[in-house]
Design a protein around this motif. Structure first.
Motif, mmCIF file in Angstrom:
data_model
loop_
_atom_site.group_PDB
_atom_site.id
_atom_site.type_symbol
_atom_site.label_atom_id
_atom_site.label_comp_id
_atom_site.label_asym_id
_atom_site.label_seq_id
_atom_site.Cartn_x
_atom_site.Cartn_y
_atom_site.Cartn_z
ATOM 1 N N ARG A 138 174.251 -5.210 -35.677
ATOM 2 C CA ARG A 138 174.433 -6.632 -35.399
ATOM 3 C C ARG A 138 173.736 -7.033 -34.097
ATOM 4 O O ARG A 138 173.781 -6.304 -33.098
ATOM 5 N N HIS A 139 173.096 -8.195 -34.139
ATOM 6 C CA HIS A 139 172.329 -8.719 -33.019
ATOM 7 C C HIS A 139 172.713 -10.180 -32.769
ATOM 8 O O HIS A 139 173.452 -10.782 -33.557
ATOM 9 N N VAL A 140 172.208 -10.746 -31.692
ATOM 10 C CA VAL A 140 172.538 -12.115 -31.298
ATOM 11 C C VAL A 140 171.405 -13.060 -31.674
ATOM 12 O O VAL A 140 170.230 -12.788 -31.379
ATOM 13 N N ILE A 141 171.754 -14.182 -32.305
ATOM 14 C CA ILE A 141 170.773 -15.227 -32.606
ATOM 15 C C ILE A 141 171.131 -16.470 -31.788
ATOM 16 O O ILE A 141 172.282 -16.911 -31.772
ATOM 17 N N ALA A 142 170.155 -16.989 -31.070
ATOM 18 C CA ALA A 142 170.383 -18.145 -30.188
ATOM 19 C C ALA A 142 169.055 -18.901 -30.056
ATOM 20 O O ALA A 142 168.115 -18.650 -30.811
ATOM 21 N N ASN A 143 169.002 -19.803 -29.104
ATOM 22 C CA ASN A 143 167.741 -20.505 -28.828
ATOM 23 C C ASN A 143 167.096 -20.010 -27.550
ATOM 24 O O ASN A 143 166.181 -20.649 -27.018
ATOM 25 N N LYS A 144 167.577 -18.871 -27.056
ATOM 26 C CA LYS A 144 166.959 -18.244 -25.893
ATOM 27 C C LYS A 144 167.135 -16.737 -26.005
ATOM 28 O O LYS A 144 167.999 -16.245 -26.740
ATOM 29 N N ALA A 145 166.312 -16.006 -25.288
ATOM 30 C CA ALA A 145 166.391 -14.552 -25.308
ATOM 31 C C ALA A 145 167.630 -14.078 -24.550
ATOM 32 O O ALA A 145 168.028 -14.660 -23.538
ATOM 33 N N VAL A 146 168.235 -13.014 -25.060
ATOM 34 C CA VAL A 146 169.382 -12.387 -24.407
ATOM 35 C C VAL A 146 168.986 -10.938 -24.134
ATOM 36 O O VAL A 146 169.098 -10.073 -25.000
ATOM 37 N N ARG A 147 168.505 -10.689 -22.919
ATOM 38 C CA ARG A 147 168.001 -9.364 -22.567
ATOM 39 C C ARG A 147 169.001 -8.563 -21.748
ATOM 40 O O ARG A 147 168.941 -7.338 -21.726
ATOM 41 N N LYS A 148 169.896 -9.237 -21.080
ATOM 42 C CA LYS A 148 170.891 -8.573 -20.233
ATOM 43 C C LYS A 148 172.192 -9.370 -20.308
ATOM 44 O O LYS A 148 172.203 -10.554 -20.685
ATOM 45 N N PRO A 149 173.319 -8.745 -19.961
ATOM 46 C CA PRO A 149 174.605 -9.433 -20.066
ATOM 47 C C PRO A 149 174.648 -10.786 -19.343
ATOM 48 O O PRO A 149 175.288 -11.723 -19.833
ATOM 49 N N ALA A 150 173.956 -10.891 -18.226
ATOM 50 C CA ALA A 150 173.977 -12.154 -17.474
ATOM 51 C C ALA A 150 173.431 -13.313 -18.301
ATOM 52 O O ALA A 150 173.812 -14.476 -18.086
ATOM 53 N N ASP A 151 172.557 -13.013 -19.276
ATOM 54 C CA ASP A 151 171.986 -14.062 -20.123
ATOM 55 C C ASP A 151 173.019 -14.680 -21.066
ATOM 56 O O ASP A 151 172.773 -15.731 -21.655
ATOM 57 N N MET A 152 174.166 -14.008 -21.191
ATOM 58 C CA MET A 152 175.211 -14.511 -22.083
ATOM 59 C C MET A 152 176.287 -15.288 -21.331
ATOM 60 O O MET A 152 177.216 -15.813 -21.945
ATOM 61 N N GLN A 153 176.173 -15.352 -20.030
ATOM 62 C CA GLN A 153 177.199 -15.997 -19.221
ATOM 63 C C GLN A 153 177.440 -17.436 -19.688
ATOM 64 O O GLN A 153 176.540 -18.266 -19.693
#
Length: 324
Positions: A147-162
């Protein structure tokens, strides 16, 4: 004349008996696309069961949450409903909390570890507890996907999900996983994900490549980041009460075909992942591969300690079973 009437009565009785002997068992899944590995596996399973049972068991498919969301259908199983449901261990943890460990973040390093777990006494113990709660596993170990994340921006590190609002299944371990990663998880049935993304109810979602492509989420989000936060295994579950009401030969057919279905689903999922990734790319989706998976795994580790109802030491027992 009397003999003719007796013969007719006998035929009618046989017809009634044959009708009563044949049982229709609804086969439910959240997935819709007939080309997804799990739906293909369901069709093959249902066909073989009907053939081997001589028509005594018929399993028509109900896709796209037609019978209700997974959680609701699992509750129906517990109450004795004549249904087989495609579900997963995060969802089943509502009945046996320890099963949520099997759906936890970064639990498996590889499929060999998972195979050892499913063949272990620990898994037999957990599935036995589930059976005692009213739910019997017919197929336990079909790979549903990474399973992976789909969004409108890249999520490369946990901080990107804040602060990111992300749809997750109604599963305690998944809610805790994305809370630990700094996101704001919202549990929704799979059938509502497309609209939730389209209307902005959530910023992102997470799923395997097959589900992302099969549900056309590429129409509403354009970046998939390969977080690989969960290796998800599907299960075919039915009512313990219903299963126990079947004759031993029908029980054997279900279990043997369930084992075969698990192998087929795993093989089909592994073979189709690359093709689904290419399909997403053709629809303009960016696949982000330079994800700091190690950082995600470290951050998500705390999720296991926040699950209510876990048996003390069970996480360690599960890990030990995979190592042996």
């Amino acid at each position: 004349m009397k003999i003719r009437h007796l013969a007719l009565a006998a035929v009618l009785c046989l017809g009634a008996f044959g009708s009563a002997a044949a049982q229709t068992v609804r086969f439910a899944t959240s997935q819709v696309n007939p080309n997804e590995p799990v739906v293909k596996t369901m069709k093959a399973f249902a066909q073989r069961v009907e053939e081997r049972s001589g028509g005594k068991l018929k399993l028509p498919l109900f896709t796209g949450d037609q019978l209700g969301a997974q959680k609701k259908v699992n509750e129906m199983l517990k109450s004795g409903a004549r249904i087989v449901n495609v579900t997963d261990y995060g969802q089943l943890s509502q009945f046996v909390p320890d099963l949520g460990i099997l759906a936890g973040p970064y639990m498996y390093s590889n499929l060999d570890e998972a195979n050892r777990l499913f063949a272990s006494d620990v898994f037999a113990e957990l599935s036995g507890k589930l059976e005692a709660q009213g739910i019997k596993l017919i197929m336990a170990d079909g790979l549903f996907g990474y399973r992976h994340v789909i969004a409108n921006k890249a999520v490369r590190k946990p901080a990107d999900m804040q602060g990111m609002t992300i749809r997750v299944p109604p599963s305690p371990i998944m809610l805790e996983t994305f809370t630990a990663l700094g996101a704001r998880p919202t549990d929704l049935p799979w059938s509502e994900v497309y609209n939730a993304l389209q209307t902005g109810v959530v910023d992102a979602a997470e799923a395997n490549f097959g589900s992302l492509a099969g549900s056309k989420l590429y129409e509403v989000r354009k970046v998939v980041s390969m977080t690989s936060h969960q290796i998800m295994f599907a299960a075919f579950a039915t009512s313990t009460q219903f299963f126990n009401s079947l004759s031993p030969d029908l029980q054997t057919i279900l279990l043997e075909e369930g084992k075969r279905a698990g192998q087929e689903l795993t093989k089909a999922t592994l073979e189709s992942d690359a093709a689904y990734a290419e399909e997403l790319k053709r629809h303009g989706v960016e696949i982000v591969t330079d994800v700091d998976v190690k950082a995600f795994a470290e951050k998500a580790r705390t999720a296991y300690g926040n699950i209510k109802g876990l048996t003390p030491g069970m996480v360690d027992r599960v890990r030990a079973a995979m190592a042996n």
